[in-house]
Write an enzyme that holds these catalytic residues in place. Structure first.
Site, PDB file in Angstrom:
ATOM      1  CG  ASP A 197     -13.644  -7.136   1.985  1.00 49.14           C
ATOM      2  OD1 ASP A 197     -13.497  -6.425   2.999  1.00 49.14           O
ATOM      3  OD2 ASP A 197     -14.071  -6.693   0.895  1.00 49.14           O
TER       4      ASP A 197
ATOM      5  CE1 TYR B 175      -3.544  -2.595   0.596  1.00 50.34           C
ATOM      6  CE2 TYR B 175      -4.651  -0.529   1.093  1.00 50.34           C
ATOM      7  CZ  TYR B 175      -4.720  -1.868   0.773  1.00 50.34           C
ATOM      8  OH  TYR B 175      -5.938  -2.467   0.636  1.00 50.34           O
TER       9      TYR B 175
ATOM     10  CG  ASP C  17      -8.084  -4.751   1.352  1.00 51.66           C
ATOM     11  OD1 ASP C  17      -9.014  -4.284   2.044  1.00 51.66           O
ATOM     12  OD2 ASP C  17      -8.036  -4.657   0.114  1.00 51.66           O
TER      13      ASP C  17
ATOM     14  CE  LYS D  39       1.341 -16.960  -2.633  1.00 55.81           C
ATOM     15  NZ  LYS D  39       0.928 -18.325  -3.144  1.00 55.81           N
TER      16      LYS D  39
HETATM   17  C1  IPM Z   1     -10.414  -1.409   3.878  1.00 52.47           C
HETATM   18  C2  IPM Z   1     -10.676  -0.741   2.550  1.00 52.47           C
HETATM   19  C3  IPM Z   1      -9.539   0.207   2.241  1.00 52.47           C
HETATM   20  C4  IPM Z   1      -8.290  -0.619   2.074  1.00 52.47           C
HETATM   21  C5  IPM Z   1      -9.776   1.135   1.049  1.00 52.47           C
HETATM   22  C6  IPM Z   1     -11.054   1.931   1.164  1.00 52.47           C
HETATM   23  C7  IPM Z   1      -8.601   2.061   0.820  1.00 52.47           C
HETATM   24  O1  IPM Z   1     -10.876  -1.684   1.578  1.00 52.47           O
HETATM   25  O2  IPM Z   1     -10.282  -0.698   4.880  1.00 52.47           O
HETATM   26  O3  IPM Z   1     -10.374  -2.638   3.905  1.00 52.47           O
HETATM   27  O4  IPM Z   1      -8.006  -1.136   0.976  1.00 52.47           O
HETATM   28  O5  IPM Z   1      -7.560  -0.754   3.052  1.00 52.47           O
HETATM   29 MG    MG Z   2     -10.919  -3.670   2.267  1.00 52.24          MG
END
Ligand code: IPM
Ligand code: MG
Length: 368
Positions: A253, A142, A249, A192
């Site tokens: 999710d 990032y 990230d 990884k």
């Molecule tokens: C998260 C989001 C963020 C990320 C975005 C909005 C920049 O997906 O907090 O998981 O990728 O970290």
């Molecule tokens: Mg995210």
């Protein structure tokens, strides 16, 4: 003594709608639990861009550095898709994370009993699920340099760099080991190491920290792709998962959806202790700005309210009050309170965002 201070950055899309319900909850704790906060508000993301031409004004950044905790709603929306990368709404969020040095991102994925049927997985795989992902939040691909898009041999080339120092891995690992000790003393680290040098270093450093200071914690390692597969195959094998910024990230999710709805999941981003002993901290729901339902009173405020519960626990040492708020939410869900995202095939009339706030406040009263 002065009240603890909160900066609310509601942001874009459904951010302001869900944050309105959090504000009512905050007021309730002031009125009924003698836990008053000094609340200020400001802009972030597209809302800040509209007002100032940048997704986070320097004054807002300074305020965020000065308060005890930041509560963030959500950033982004289709209106801002064509903006230059440097001023996209997401840059505001990333600047907060980076400049506040919020390296430990805690993302719990907990399946409320009443919602086990809403998961895309079979009920027995997710019922009772309670895992915690610790995502490194201030480094990795990032933020790594070099980055950018440039020309090579008449061709565009896109570059990002996955970069981790030992110190960055170590502090994230320590945060995860500490949490594991407070839970079931089990930690699985994901990278990884089979294809990435940064993954080899990650694994080495986690092992070193383990041997030096946390040998009592049961530690395992997994390649992140296998981790994703195991998360949907048998998620209850995990308790605390430690991973880097990008894998975190994605894996968070994935873990979130196990619980039935992204509208349920809070997060805490923690940094180093400030002069008053409290960690630098920002709390935000895992869900995004949901432009498709913005302004329709459909948004589920629970993730954002649970993020405030995490603030009570991790910033203000009010674990019992956090438990109270979580119990109120568990109660309303058990009683059948549902926003649109939680409607099963049997249908029914969903609660609006405000109505969900109403029943949570009623449940809080009833728990007094
Ligand atoms: C998260 C989001 C963020 C990320 C975005 C909005 C920049 O997906 O907090 O998981 O990728 O970290
Ligand atoms: Mg995210």
């Amino acid at each position: 003594m002065a009240n603890p201070s909160l900066l609310i950055l509601a942001g874009d899309g459904i951010g302001p709608e869900v944050m309105d319900e959090v504000k009512r909850v905050i007021s309730w704790f002031g009125d009924k639990r003698d836990l008053a906060f000094d609340v200020s508000e400001d802009l972030v993301g597209g809302a800040a861009y509209d007002a100032h031409g940048v997704p986070l004004h320097d004054d807002t950044m300074a305020k965020a550095q000065a308060v005890d905790a930041v509560l963030l709603g959500a950033v982004g929306g289709p209106k801002y898709d064509d903006l230059d990368f440097s001023v996209k709404p997401e840059r505001g969020l990333l600047r907060l994370r980076k400049e506040m040095d919020l390296f430990a991102n805690l993302r719990p994925a907990q399946c409320f009993d009443a919602l086990a049927d809403f998961s895309s997985l079979k009920k027995d795989i997710v019922a009772g699920l309670d895992i915690m992902i610790v995502r490194e939040l201030t480094s990795g691909v990032y933020f790594g340099e070099p980055r950018g898009i440039h020309m090579e041999d008449n061709m565009r080339v896109g570059v990002n760099t996955q970069r981790y120092t030992e110190a960055e891995i170590e502090r994230a690992a320590r945060a995860a080991f500490e949490l594991a000790r407070k839970r079931s003393n089990k930690l699985c680290s994901m990278e990884k190491a089979n294809v990435m040098e940064s993954g080899i270093l990650w694994r080495d450093v986690v092992n070193e920290v383990h041997q030096a200071d946390y040998a009592d914690v049961e530690l395992s390692h997994m390649y992140a792709d296998n981790g994703a597969m195991q998360l949907v195959r048998a998620p209850k094998q995990f308790d605390v998962i430690l991973t880097d910024n990008l894998f975190g990230d994605i894996l968070s999710d994935c873990a979130a959806m196990l619980t039935g709805s992204l509208g349920m999941l809070p997060s805490a981003s923690l940094g180093l202790p400030m002069a008053n002993g409290r960690p630098k901290a920002m709390y935000e729901p895992v869900h995004g700005s949901a432009p498709d339902i913005t302004g329709q009173a459909k948004a589920n405020p629970i993730a954002c309210i649970l993020s405030f519960a995490m603030a009570l626990r991790y910033s203000f040492d009010e674990g019992a009050e956090a438990d109270r708020l979580e119990a109120a939410i568990e109660k309303v869900l058990a009683d059948g309170a549902r926003t649109a995202d939680l409607m099963g095939p049997e249908g029914g009339t969903p609660l609006s965002t405000t109505q969900m706030g109403d029943v949570i406040l009623e449940a809080l009263e009833a728990l007094l």
